[in-house]
Design a protein around this motif. Sequence first.
Motif, PDB file in Angstrom:
ATOM      1  N   SER A 232       0.831  -1.213   0.000  1.00  0.00           N
ATOM      2  CA  SER A 232       0.000   0.000   0.000  1.00  0.00           C
ATOM      3  C   SER A 232       0.861   1.257   0.000  1.00  0.00           C
ATOM      4  CB  SER A 232      -0.926  -0.006   1.229  1.00  0.00           C
ATOM      5  OG  SER A 232      -1.764  -1.131   1.220  1.00  0.00           O
ATOM      6  N   LYS A 233       1.929   1.218   0.805  1.00  0.00           N
ATOM      7  CA  LYS A 233       2.825   2.376   0.857  1.00  0.00           C
ATOM      8  C   LYS A 233       3.531   2.598  -0.479  1.00  0.00           C
ATOM      9  CE  LYS A 233       3.724   2.311   5.829  1.00  0.00           C
ATOM     10  NZ  LYS A 233       4.745   2.151   6.888  1.00  0.00           N
ATOM     11  N   MET A 234       3.879   1.495  -1.159  1.00  0.00           N
ATOM     12  CA  MET A 234       4.540   1.633  -2.451  1.00  0.00           C
ATOM     13  C   MET A 234       3.601   2.290  -3.473  1.00  0.00           C
ATOM     14  SD  MET A 234       7.652   0.832  -2.554  1.00  0.00           S
ATOM     15  CE  MET A 234       7.751   0.847  -4.337  1.00  0.00           C
ATOM     16  N   ILE A 235       2.326   1.886  -3.439  1.00  0.00           N
ATOM     17  CA  ILE A 235       1.359   2.504  -4.357  1.00  0.00           C
ATOM     18  C   ILE A 235       1.217   3.997  -4.056  1.00  0.00           C
ATOM     19  CG2 ILE A 235      -1.060   2.526  -5.048  1.00  0.00           C
ATOM     20  CD1 ILE A 235      -1.096  -0.498  -4.507  1.00  0.00           C
ATOM     21  N   GLU A 236       1.125   4.307  -2.743  1.00  0.00           N
ATOM     22  CA  GLU A 236       1.035   5.710  -2.350  1.00  0.00           C
ATOM     23  C   GLU A 236       2.292   6.474  -2.754  1.00  0.00           C
ATOM     24  OE1 GLU A 236       0.334   5.680   1.799  1.00  0.00           O
ATOM     25  OE2 GLU A 236      -1.709   4.886   1.654  1.00  0.00           O
ATOM     26  N   THR A 237       3.437   5.824  -2.617  1.00  0.00           N
ATOM     27  CA  THR A 237       4.706   6.471  -2.970  1.00  0.00           C
ATOM     28  C   THR A 237       4.787   6.751  -4.470  1.00  0.00           C
ATOM     29  OG1 THR A 237       5.796   5.337  -1.138  1.00  0.00           O
ATOM     30  CG2 THR A 237       7.209   6.235  -2.846  1.00  0.00           C
ATOM     31  N   GLU A 238       4.334   5.775  -5.273  1.00  0.00           N
ATOM     32  CA  GLU A 238       4.349   5.979  -6.728  1.00  0.00           C
ATOM     33  C   GLU A 238       3.448   7.157  -7.108  1.00  0.00           C
ATOM     34  OE1 GLU A 238       3.693   3.411 -10.832  1.00  0.00           O
ATOM     35  OE2 GLU A 238       2.974   2.655  -8.899  1.00  0.00           O
ATOM     36  N   TYR A 239       2.285   7.224  -6.466  1.00  0.00           N
ATOM     37  CA  TYR A 239       1.367   8.337  -6.750  1.00  0.00           C
ATOM     38  C   TYR A 239       2.005   9.660  -6.329  1.00  0.00           C
ATOM     39  CZ  TYR A 239      -2.823  11.266  -6.526  1.00  0.00           C
ATOM     40  OH  TYR A 239      -3.736  12.275  -6.693  1.00  0.00           O
ATOM     41  N   ALA A 240       2.660   9.652  -5.136  1.00  0.00           N
ATOM     42  CA  ALA A 240       3.317  10.871  -4.654  1.00  0.00           C
ATOM     43  C   ALA A 240       4.458  11.274  -5.581  1.00  0.00           C
ATOM     44  CB  ALA A 240       3.841  10.646  -3.242  1.00  0.00           C
TER      45      ALA A 240
END
Length: 273
Positions: free
Chosen positions: A99-107
């Motif tokens: 989940s954090k990786m997805i959020e990081t990619e979006y960020a």
Amino acid sequence: SRISRLERDLNMKRHLIEDLRSRLKANQENEKTSHETLENLERKVKALAEDCSNKKTSIDSLKQRLNVATKEKSQYEQMYHKAKDELEKKDLKLTNLESKMIETEYAMTELETTASQQLHGLAKQSGQALETVQKKLLLSNDKVEEFMTFVKALTRELQHSVQELRTKIKQAKKIGEVRVCQKALSQESVQLAASILNVSTTDLEEILEVEDDEETAKTKMEFEKDKEWLRYIQKLLEAQFPFASYLMDAILEKLNETKKLVEEYSSLMKQTV
């Protein structure tokens, strides 16, 4: 006539004496046979008593081994439940990381867009507007630096988790091999092998547990592969934009490897119990 009677009496007495001698000889032979039979029976009774004593000792030894096996079973069950809890925690942690990786990619995408907009706006602004943009750019740089720190920490944690799981898998395999060896060999066989090699039983078990050359080479190759993966992550972080998709692929590759190791370790622990 009297002499004849005396001779008949004498002959009868001789026959009687011979008959008594024959009976005495037969009785002596029967007594000898009975004595030998009695000695044989005594030897058999003694042998049976020794056999009963040995069987009793063997039964006591089997009871002790049963108690030891019961304790080992209890210990392995505890290890299994503990490992199961750890695996559940790891799985939850992996889910959170994804989940954090997805959020990081979006960020990262937003960060790239924001940086591009800010760079285009710098040419059109002057004075105070330029100073404001510079402040925002510094803030963006801080965010990028923070992101770099997060990615490095994440990669170190992933590598550590993978190495830890590999170690646990090797230990579980060793436990399984030792248990199979113990089942295949009796305690007497182990002691005999130890005496032939002129080593203690503990040293013999350590010899059986030594890793072969193939396992050592495999471990070395995995270590070199992890180092290469870390160098690749560092190279991506030092590269120019955009690099989010490549970074995401590299992280997902390590996450998939971790999942496979978790499944393998869970399967080994179930077989051990």
